[in-house]
Motif scaffolding. Structure first.
Motif, mmCIF file in Angstrom:
data_model
loop_
_atom_site.group_PDB
_atom_site.id
_atom_site.type_symbol
_atom_site.label_atom_id
_atom_site.label_comp_id
_atom_site.label_asym_id
_atom_site.label_seq_id
_atom_site.Cartn_x
_atom_site.Cartn_y
_atom_site.Cartn_z
ATOM 1 N N SER A 1 0.842 -1.211 0.000
ATOM 2 C CA SER A 1 0.000 0.000 0.000
ATOM 3 C C SER A 1 0.873 1.256 0.000
ATOM 4 O O SER A 1 0.555 2.237 -0.673
ATOM 5 N N ASP B 1 -5.508 -1.670 -5.122
ATOM 6 C CA ASP B 1 -4.818 -2.164 -3.925
ATOM 7 C C ASP B 1 -5.665 -3.262 -3.279
ATOM 8 O O ASP B 1 -6.683 -2.977 -2.649
ATOM 9 N N GLU B 2 -5.270 -4.497 -3.460
ATOM 10 C CA GLU B 2 -6.001 -5.678 -2.974
ATOM 11 C C GLU B 2 -7.490 -5.614 -3.296
ATOM 12 O O GLU B 2 -8.327 -5.699 -2.397
HETATM 13 MG MG LIG Z 1 -1.967 -2.915 2.046
#
Ligand SMILES: [Mg+2]
Ligand SMILES: Nc1ncnc2c1ncn2[C@@H]1O[C@H](COP(=O)(O)OP(=O)(O)O)[C@@H](O)[C@H]1O
Length: 230
Positions: free
Chosen positions: A50, A171-172
């Protein structure tokens, strides 16, 4: 810098200070990201994924090193140009969807267009077309709490496309979804990568993402371990 390189990082480091503690979340990451590719960033929780996204997405400033976005040194640009890049060149998708809870799907997708100066009619029409494109033409007026997790992430994917970005940073994106729904979101993002030519950079734990990727970049403890071509 070659036109084929959309983002370049040079020795990017990030230091967080928390009280007396210093954490080097990124310890010098250098990578060339190719225009049009689907790049996955794999790494355990806490490895810096992140943090890396925040630096290449112009959301946070590296402690050291440079980030070049479409040939320009991102953090040497005036803040107004950085804001323009965030709004027009990058689409963001997050693990927790991050939709505006009081707004309908249509309003969520139209919002970045109105920031950019589009009229209400024009942004509504374009938002409806993009929602149609991600399979949500029948849910335009639903609010996030009236949608399933997978549908909410589809709205977020649609929103990321609002201003026709050159890069999608995810992000994920499947982190909060069950396996099947996560797979459908990966398929959707892959389809956009191929059909719209948008560069995709996706951080993930999800093995299914590997199959969609052109390259997989493994990071651990703030460092790039290896990059594998698929
Ligand atoms: Mg993360
Ligand atoms: N705002 C912050 N302040 C202090 N430390 C942070 C902050 N954000 C992240 N970290 C630390 O930096 C490291 C990398 O975190 P992160 O980039 O969130 O990893 P990942 O996304 O791979 O799980 C972790 O050790 C985390 O605790």
């Amino acid at each position: 810098m070659s036109q084929d390189i959309i983002i370049r990082t040079e020795n990017v480091k990030k230091l967080y200070r928390l009280g007396d503690e210093e954490i080097w979340a990124l310890k010098g990451i250098s990578i060339d990201i190719r225009r049009g590719e689907f790049l996955s960033i794999m790494g355990p929780s806490g490895s810096g994924k992140s943090t890396f996204f925040n630096q290449i997405g112009a959301l946070d400033v590296p402690t050291e090193g440079k980030v070049y976005f479409e040939g320009e040194s991102l953090f040497d640009l005036p803040e107004s140009k950085q804001a323009w890049i965030r709004c027009n060149r990058i689409g963001y998708i997050f693990q927790t969807f991050n939709l505006m809870p009081v707004m309908s799907a249509l309003q969520n997708v139209a919002l970045p267009m109105t920031f950019q100066g589009a009229s209400r009619e024009e942004s509504s029409a374009r938002a409806a077309a993009i929602l149609e494109r991600v399979g949500l033409g029948h849910r335009l007026h639903h609010k996030p709490f009236e949608l399933s997790g997978g549908q909410q992430q589809r709205v977020a994917v649609a929103r990321s496309l609002a201003n026709t970005p050159s890069v999608i940073l995810a992000d994920e994106p499947t982190g909060n979804l069950d396996t099947r729904t996560g797979g459908e979101i990966i398929e959707l993002i892959k389809e956009l990568n191929i059909n719209e030519g948008v560069t995709v950079i996706c951080s993930t734990h999800d093995e299914k993402m590997l199959a969609a990727s052109n390259r997989v970049c493994w990071i651990s403890d703030g460092q790039l371990d290896r990059i594998i071509e698929h």
